[in-house]
Design a protein around this motif. Structure first.
Motif, PDB file in Angstrom:
ATOM      1  N   TYR B  22       0.418  -6.689   7.925  1.00 36.02           N
ATOM      2  CA  TYR B  22      -0.247  -5.605   7.398  1.00 36.02           C
ATOM      3  C   TYR B  22      -1.353  -4.754   7.677  1.00 36.02           C
ATOM      4  O   TYR B  22      -1.239  -3.541   7.939  1.00 36.02           O
ATOM      5  CB  TYR B  22      -0.347  -6.203   5.921  1.00 36.02           C
ATOM      6  CG  TYR B  22      -0.566  -5.089   4.889  1.00 36.02           C
ATOM      7  CD1 TYR B  22       0.386  -4.383   4.308  1.00 36.02           C
ATOM      8  CD2 TYR B  22      -2.071  -4.542   4.639  1.00 36.02           C
ATOM      9  CE1 TYR B  22       0.204  -3.325   3.456  1.00 36.02           C
ATOM     10  CE2 TYR B  22      -2.218  -3.498   3.846  1.00 36.02           C
ATOM     11  CZ  TYR B  22      -1.167  -2.956   3.050  1.00 36.02           C
ATOM     12  OH  TYR B  22      -1.403  -1.850   2.098  1.00 36.02           O
ATOM     13  N   ASP B  23      -2.406  -5.408   8.198  1.00 36.35           N
ATOM     14  CA  ASP B  23      -3.581  -5.004   8.663  1.00 36.35           C
ATOM     15  C   ASP B  23      -3.234  -4.150   9.945  1.00 36.35           C
ATOM     16  O   ASP B  23      -3.854  -2.784   9.979  1.00 36.35           O
ATOM     17  CB  ASP B  23      -4.694  -5.907   8.949  1.00 36.35           C
ATOM     18  CG  ASP B  23      -5.430  -6.487   7.755  1.00 36.35           C
ATOM     19  OD1 ASP B  23      -4.932  -5.973   6.662  1.00 36.35           O
ATOM     20  OD2 ASP B  23      -6.167  -7.209   7.959  1.00 36.35           O
ATOM     21  N   PHE B  26      -1.524  -1.117   8.793  1.00 29.11           N
ATOM     22  CA  PHE B  26      -2.100  -0.037   8.177  1.00 29.11           C
ATOM     23  C   PHE B  26      -3.008   0.649   8.991  1.00 29.11           C
ATOM     24  O   PHE B  26      -3.460   1.953   8.722  1.00 29.11           O
ATOM     25  CB  PHE B  26      -3.008  -0.991   6.937  1.00 29.11           C
ATOM     26  CG  PHE B  26      -3.696   0.169   5.905  1.00 29.11           C
ATOM     27  CD1 PHE B  26      -3.162   0.937   5.049  1.00 29.11           C
ATOM     28  CD2 PHE B  26      -5.105   0.244   6.151  1.00 29.11           C
ATOM     29  CE1 PHE B  26      -3.750   1.790   4.400  1.00 29.11           C
ATOM     30  CE2 PHE B  26      -5.967   1.180   5.481  1.00 29.11           C
ATOM     31  CZ  PHE B  26      -5.394   1.858   4.487  1.00 29.11           C
ATOM     32  N   TYR B  27      -3.930   0.003   9.715  1.00 25.67           N
ATOM     33  CA  TYR B  27      -4.711   0.437  10.894  1.00 25.67           C
ATOM     34  C   TYR B  27      -4.018   1.599  11.698  1.00 25.67           C
ATOM     35  O   TYR B  27      -4.575   2.759  11.648  1.00 25.67           O
ATOM     36  CB  TYR B  27      -5.587  -0.599  11.761  1.00 25.67           C
ATOM     37  CG  TYR B  27      -6.424   0.065  12.688  1.00 25.67           C
ATOM     38  CD1 TYR B  27      -7.676   0.135  12.452  1.00 25.67           C
ATOM     39  CD2 TYR B  27      -6.130   0.075  14.238  1.00 25.67           C
ATOM     40  CE1 TYR B  27      -8.453   0.591  13.265  1.00 25.67           C
ATOM     41  CE2 TYR B  27      -7.024   0.429  14.949  1.00 25.67           C
ATOM     42  CZ  TYR B  27      -8.255   0.637  14.601  1.00 25.67           C
ATOM     43  OH  TYR B  27      -9.251   1.128  15.428  1.00 25.67           O
ATOM     44  N   TYR B  30      -3.272   4.565   9.254  1.00 22.19           N
ATOM     45  CA  TYR B  30      -4.522   5.181   8.676  1.00 22.19           C
ATOM     46  C   TYR B  30      -5.125   6.091   9.793  1.00 22.19           C
ATOM     47  O   TYR B  30      -5.746   7.197   9.617  1.00 22.19           O
ATOM     48  CB  TYR B  30      -5.638   4.328   7.843  1.00 22.19           C
ATOM     49  CG  TYR B  30      -6.487   5.030   7.211  1.00 22.19           C
ATOM     50  CD1 TYR B  30      -6.228   5.245   5.990  1.00 22.19           C
ATOM     51  CD2 TYR B  30      -7.743   5.057   7.860  1.00 22.19           C
ATOM     52  CE1 TYR B  30      -7.486   6.109   5.506  1.00 22.19           C
ATOM     53  CE2 TYR B  30      -8.738   5.668   7.180  1.00 22.19           C
ATOM     54  CZ  TYR B  30      -8.575   6.119   5.935  1.00 22.19           C
ATOM     55  OH  TYR B  30      -9.620   6.847   5.058  1.00 22.19           O
ATOM     56  N   SER B  33      -3.065   9.219  10.207  1.00 24.87           N
ATOM     57  CA  SER B  33      -2.978  10.071   8.829  1.00 24.87           C
ATOM     58  C   SER B  33      -4.487  10.230   8.095  1.00 24.87           C
ATOM     59  O   SER B  33      -4.437  11.271   7.534  1.00 24.87           O
ATOM     60  CB  SER B  33      -1.917   9.713   7.962  1.00 24.87           C
ATOM     61  OG  SER B  33      -2.386   8.546   7.318  1.00 24.87           O
ATOM     62  N   ASP B  35      -4.763   8.939   5.441  1.00 20.48           N
ATOM     63  CA  ASP B  35      -4.765   9.012   4.069  1.00 20.48           C
ATOM     64  C   ASP B  35      -3.916   7.420   3.628  1.00 20.48           C
ATOM     65  O   ASP B  35      -2.894   7.005   4.230  1.00 20.48           O
ATOM     66  CB  ASP B  35      -3.376   9.932   4.107  1.00 20.48           C
ATOM     67  CG  ASP B  35      -2.889  10.147   2.671  1.00 20.48           C
ATOM     68  OD1 ASP B  35      -2.973   9.221   1.759  1.00 20.48           O
ATOM     69  OD2 ASP B  35      -2.283  11.432   2.307  1.00 20.48           O
ATOM     70  N   ARG B  36      -4.877   6.909   2.856  1.00 20.46           N
ATOM     71  CA  ARG B  36      -4.505   5.612   2.351  1.00 20.46           C
ATOM     72  C   ARG B  36      -3.328   5.575   1.733  1.00 20.46           C
ATOM     73  O   ARG B  36      -2.529   4.520   2.179  1.00 20.46           O
ATOM     74  CB  ARG B  36      -5.669   5.242   1.343  1.00 20.46           C
ATOM     75  CG  ARG B  36      -5.670   3.675   0.825  1.00 20.46           C
ATOM     76  CD  ARG B  36      -6.694   3.285  -0.020  1.00 20.46           C
ATOM     77  NE  ARG B  36      -7.123   4.158  -1.063  1.00 20.46           N
ATOM     78  CZ  ARG B  36      -6.280   4.012  -2.070  1.00 20.46           C
ATOM     79  NH1 ARG B  36      -5.439   2.941  -2.469  1.00 20.46           N
ATOM     80  NH2 ARG B  36      -6.600   4.714  -3.411  1.00 20.46           N
ATOM     81  N   GLN B  37      -3.142   6.397   0.745  1.00 22.65           N
ATOM     82  CA  GLN B  37      -1.873   6.168  -0.087  1.00 22.65           C
ATOM     83  C   GLN B  37      -0.604   6.351   0.704  1.00 22.65           C
ATOM     84  O   GLN B  37       0.326   5.686   0.596  1.00 22.65           O
ATOM     85  CB  GLN B  37      -1.951   7.241  -1.299  1.00 22.65           C
ATOM     86  CG  GLN B  37      -0.956   7.023  -2.326  1.00 22.65           C
ATOM     87  CD  GLN B  37      -1.131   5.746  -3.422  1.00 22.65           C
ATOM     88  OE1 GLN B  37      -2.135   5.732  -3.554  1.00 22.65           O
ATOM     89  NE2 GLN B  37      -0.161   4.847  -3.383  1.00 22.65           N
ATOM     90  N   GLU B  40      -0.159   3.118   2.906  1.00 24.93           N
ATOM     91  CA  GLU B  40       0.612   2.144   1.998  1.00 24.93           C
ATOM     92  C   GLU B  40       2.124   2.316   1.665  1.00 24.93           C
ATOM     93  O   GLU B  40       2.786   1.332   1.891  1.00 24.93           O
ATOM     94  CB  GLU B  40      -0.473   2.021   0.909  1.00 24.93           C
ATOM     95  CG  GLU B  40      -1.798   1.306   1.040  1.00 24.93           C
ATOM     96  CD  GLU B  40      -2.625   1.404  -0.264  1.00 24.93           C
ATOM     97  OE1 GLU B  40      -2.241   1.873  -1.286  1.00 24.93           O
ATOM     98  OE2 GLU B  40      -3.645   0.894  -0.138  1.00 24.93           O
ATOM     99  N   ILE B  43       4.145   1.628   4.636  1.00 20.56           N
ATOM    100  CA  ILE B  43       4.356  -0.100   4.887  1.00 20.56           C
ATOM    101  C   ILE B  43       5.410  -0.353   3.839  1.00 20.56           C
ATOM    102  O   ILE B  43       6.253  -1.243   4.393  1.00 20.56           O
ATOM    103  CB  ILE B  43       2.973  -0.290   4.842  1.00 20.56           C
ATOM    104  CG1 ILE B  43       2.142  -0.049   5.793  1.00 20.56           C
ATOM    105  CG2 ILE B  43       3.001  -1.927   4.778  1.00 20.56           C
ATOM    106  CD1 ILE B  43       0.643  -0.492   6.007  1.00 20.56           C
ATOM    107  N   GLN B  44       5.445  -0.168   2.534  1.00 23.83           N
ATOM    108  CA  GLN B  44       6.244  -0.665   1.761  1.00 23.83           C
ATOM    109  C   GLN B  44       7.685  -0.266   2.103  1.00 23.83           C
ATOM    110  O   GLN B  44       8.417  -1.314   1.876  1.00 23.83           O
ATOM    111  CB  GLN B  44       5.910  -0.202   0.169  1.00 23.83           C
ATOM    112  CG  GLN B  44       4.723  -0.796  -0.411  1.00 23.83           C
ATOM    113  CD  GLN B  44       4.220  -0.380  -1.868  1.00 23.83           C
ATOM    114  OE1 GLN B  44       4.849   0.422  -2.446  1.00 23.83           O
ATOM    115  NE2 GLN B  44       2.995  -0.498  -2.146  1.00 23.83           N
ATOM    116  N   PHE B  47       8.990  -2.295   4.911  1.00 17.55           N
ATOM    117  CA  PHE B  47       9.335  -3.680   4.771  1.00 17.55           C
ATOM    118  C   PHE B  47      10.573  -3.897   3.921  1.00 17.55           C
ATOM    119  O   PHE B  47      11.299  -4.885   3.946  1.00 17.55           O
ATOM    120  CB  PHE B  47       8.027  -4.446   3.850  1.00 17.55           C
ATOM    121  CG  PHE B  47       7.220  -5.110   4.949  1.00 17.55           C
ATOM    122  CD1 PHE B  47       7.328  -6.266   5.533  1.00 17.55           C
ATOM    123  CD2 PHE B  47       6.208  -4.136   5.284  1.00 17.55           C
ATOM    124  CE1 PHE B  47       6.737  -6.733   6.346  1.00 17.55           C
ATOM    125  CE2 PHE B  47       5.222  -4.815   6.415  1.00 17.55           C
ATOM    126  CZ  PHE B  47       5.588  -6.074   6.810  1.00 17.55           C
TER     127      PHE B  47
END
Lengths: 396, 184
Positions: B22-23, B26-27, B30, B33, B35-37, B40, B43-44, B47
């Motif tokens: 995950y990390d 995400f890294y 992010y 982009s 852009d956190r949302q 996330e 990634i969802q 998976f």
């Protein structure tokens, strides 16, 4: 082999070499050697991996997101699928779950910086609602908006074709007999960018917040223009008529060459950077103080000092603005903010506790990005927190 | 060689995969982009795609490669849609296509940094200091000097750190038989 297959594989070797180099096999050592020699950027990346700054950046970025919340959302989505293996049902359920969880998370969490930003409409560099990219101002003060549909502007001595991003000046044949020379000023406001082809074929690209004063036709022994702001020149070669750029306290003199001049009134310096050919740079009114630049060199004059200094620079960084990019290596926050204020037509101020400081940043920003995105990245790189209020950036 | 797992093994394996990768994903997202949302969400979705074909992979490296490719493609699509939306908004002529970012180095960075970080966190204090100093560019001798221990101690602690990292990940590499014993 897919590129990401290779990346994952070489990453394994790099980790091993960082933690336990002695256990590398001969094949792995050779593999790592090939990768390191493939490009200098690979070597730079290798050195950066694991250094405290990169690790701190990683720690900060991953702290923004919680993998458990993500897993909960995915698991919700997968639950029905374990009983009936049917693809679309699963995906639909998962998407719904993701949306619900996402919305709940957003609703329940305290306002973060991102959400505070989101209250503002995004600010883009390219002027919105048809605002002109540039203006052409005549000696008598007449002001014509440029950009939009192609058209032609006729004056007594010249014909100018105006495009969406460029204006091209052509002297009329009859003009050569005339004594009088009409001057125009091309004004590119903050947020804009515009190009001009002068009567001699010289091409100039003007950055945001820049003015160029030029004659409709060049006459006499020299081709002279006056610049405030930043511009890139590709000068048409002419042995008999040197091309001279007057930019505040600095004068740049060439026969035919490519160079960049930066002379913003709010910067405390003027600089000329040479890409091709050769230029002579002098202090205006003190031509004895001069220097001849070679390609890749930059001459800088700190305002008021009458002293020129030269140094080798990374041309890609100096010229990046033409591709709508800002590349900064060890650039101070204050300077980055000045560039952003010109690009996005915004002002900036420091709130009570904030100090402009001498902290420097390395990174990039693109004009195509909205201001919020660029500022968020600066914060992420270790910068202060920013707030956008109307067209002002407040530095916290 | 494909692995055959029971549904429950798959679920456990899948959760471990998610936790472990995950990390880094995400890294990677992010940093591209900001852009956190968006990161996330991607990634969802990725998976969920992975779950559908989890039986088709026979190595952790293969799964990671699939995940990086999937999140990259999804991100590129979102960014392209964003550009198109913006272009319509401004009714401007087509902008030149953005060249694909150098994924090679971005994947490597995300992969290496996340694993180094994982390797360091959770280590005994002394080992952690050895590894941190080593990663900041010190030689074995300099680290030994800094911490007042012998060169051999530094070497031993480094090896222990690498072994610990291997152990953390090994159950994912050849997961089926082990998980069968543990969870069935």
């Amino acid at each position: 082999m897919e590129m990401s297959d290779y990346s994952v594989k070489i990453a394994e070797v790099i980790i091993k070499s960082k933690l336990d180099a002695e256990s590398l096999t001969t094949a792995e050592t050779a593999e790592l050697g090939r990768w390191l020699e493939a490009s200098s950027s690979n070597r730079e990346l290798y050195d950066r991996l694991g250094d405290p700054a990169t690790m701190a950046q990683f720690e900060h970025v991953v702290s923004l997101s919680d993998h458990r919340a993500s897993w909960d959302a995915i698991e919700h989505g997968l639950r029905p699928q374990r009983q009936r293996r049917r693809l679309y049902r699963t995906v639909a359920a998962a998407v719904v779950a993701a949306v619900v969880v996402g919305a709940t998370y957003l609703y329940m969490s305290p306002p973060t910086q991102t959400e505070r930003f989101a209250a503002n409409a995004p600010i883009y560099a390219i002027p919105q609602d048809g605002a002109a990219q540039a203006y052409l101002v005549s000696g008598d003060g007449e002001r014509i908006a440029l950009g939009g549909e192609p058209r032609t502007i006729e004056s007594r001595y010249a014909s100018m074709s105006v495009g969406a991003e460029n204006i091209s000046v052509e002297a009329l044949a009859t003009a050569a007999q005339e004594e009088h020379i009409e001057f125009k000023t091309l004004v590119v406001p903050r947020g804009g960018m515009f190009g001009i082809t002068l009567e001699d074929g010289t091409q100039v690209k003007l950055n945001s917040g820049t003015e160029l004063r030029f004659p409709e036709r060049f006459a006499g022994g020299a081709r002279e223009v006056w610049l405030s702001g930043e511009a890139w020149f590709e000068v048409a070669h002419n042995d008999r008529a040197p091309f001279i750029v007057h930019s505040g306290e600095m004068t740049t003199r060439v026969l035919g060459t490519k160079f960049n001049v930066s002379a913003y009134p709010d910067d405390q310096f003027v600089s000329t950077t040479l890409a091709e050919g050769s230029v002579e740079v002098a202090v205006s009114g003190a031509t004895a103080v001069n220097t001849v630049l070679r390609p890749g060199m930059q001459a800088t004059l700190l305002c008021g000092t009458q002293t020129l200094s030269t140094r080798a620079v990374d041309l890609a960084m100096v010229l990046a603005w033409q591709n709508g990019e800002l590349l900064f290596g060890n650039m101070e926050l204050e300077r980055i903010l000045r560039v952003l204020s010109r690009w996005y037509d915004v002002d900036y101020e420091y709130s009570g506790g904030a100090a402009s400081g001498s902290h420097t940043f390395a990174g990039r920003a693109a004009r195509s990005e909205d201001l919020e995105t660029v500022l968020r990245r600066l914060t992420m790189l270790g910068g202060p927190r920013f707030e956008i209020v109307g067209r002002r950036i407040i530095v916290h | 060689m494909k692995q055959h797992r029971t549904p429950r093994q798959n679920n456990e394996y899948f959760r471990h995969l998610h936790e472990t990768t995950y990390d880094s994903l995400f890294y990677y997202l992010y940093m591209k982009s900001g852009d956190r949302q968006l990161s996330e969400d991607i990634i969802q979705e990725s998976f969920i795609l992975l779950w559908e074909r989890i039986d088709g992979f026979d190595s952790l490296a293969g799964v990671k490669s699939f995940l990086y490719q999937t999140v990259r493609n999804k991100l590129m699509n979102r960014l392209r849609d964003e550009r198109i939306r913006r272009r319509i908004l401004e009714s401007r002529a087509a902008e030149p296509p953005t060249p694909p970012p150098n994924d090679d180095s971005d994947v490597i960075e995300a992969e290496v940094v996340s694993q180094l970080y994982a390797a360091i966190s959770g280590l005994p204090t002394q080992t952690e200091r050895v590894v941190s100093l080593t990663l900041s560019g010190m030689t074995v001798e300099q680290v030994a000097d800094e911490l007042g221990v012998s060169v051999n101690t530094v070497k031993t602690l480094k090896k222990a750190a690498y072994r610990a990292l291997r152990t953390k990940l090994s159950h994912l590499k050849s997961a089926a038989p082990l998980l069968y014993l543990l969870f069935w």
